[in-house]
Write a protein that holds these residues in place. Structure first.
Motif, mmCIF file in Angstrom:
data_model
loop_
_atom_site.group_PDB
_atom_site.id
_atom_site.type_symbol
_atom_site.label_atom_id
_atom_site.label_comp_id
_atom_site.label_asym_id
_atom_site.label_seq_id
_atom_site.Cartn_x
_atom_site.Cartn_y
_atom_site.Cartn_z
ATOM 1 N N ILE A 25 96.186 42.617 159.208
ATOM 2 C CA ILE A 25 96.445 41.206 158.911
ATOM 3 C C ILE A 25 96.017 40.835 157.506
ATOM 4 O O ILE A 25 96.692 40.054 156.828
ATOM 5 N N CYS A 62 95.136 32.425 158.169
ATOM 6 C CA CYS A 62 94.396 33.637 158.539
ATOM 7 C C CYS A 62 93.907 33.540 159.972
ATOM 8 O O CYS A 62 93.993 34.506 160.734
ATOM 9 N N LYS A 65 96.886 34.134 162.358
ATOM 10 C CA LYS A 65 97.304 35.536 162.372
ATOM 11 C C LYS A 65 96.325 36.393 163.160
ATOM 12 O O LYS A 65 96.738 37.258 163.937
ATOM 13 N N SER A 68 96.580 35.535 166.998
ATOM 14 C CA SER A 68 97.811 35.950 167.678
ATOM 15 C C SER A 68 97.940 37.483 167.806
ATOM 16 O O SER A 68 98.881 37.949 168.440
ATOM 17 N N HIS A 69 97.035 38.234 167.237
ATOM 18 C CA HIS A 69 97.112 39.695 167.336
ATOM 19 C C HIS A 69 96.826 40.114 168.783
ATOM 20 O O HIS A 69 95.913 39.587 169.416
#
Length: 76
Positions: A25, A62, A65, A68-69
């Motif tokens: 990311i 950030c 991201k 949502s991983h």
């Protein structure tokens, strides 16, 4: 006031997968990833991810991201 240092606490079940998620990311950004606490049984691990964020949209982007991983359970 931006830019400023920011720390995300990234929680998941596998420390190496958390490190890999942060690397994917935040590719191209300067950051540090330091192991934090683990649950007593070792089921959950926390990784402190520290970086400099340039503005609020950058900080929130950030966060989203990371959150949502698939290997990340929670971000604080």
């Amino acid at each position: 006031t931006y830019p400023c240092p920011w720390v995300y606490k990234v929680i998941g079940r596998d420390m190496e997968r958390l490190r890999t998620a942060a690397a994917e990311i935040l590719s191209g950004r300067a950051y540090s990833a330091t192991p934090s606490r683990s649950s007593p049984g070792g089921a959950y691990h926390c990784l402190n991810v520290e970086m400099t964020v340039g503005n609020e949209p950058d900080r929130l982007g950030c966060y989203e991201k990371l959150r949502s991983h698939p290997d990340v359970i929670m971000v604080l």
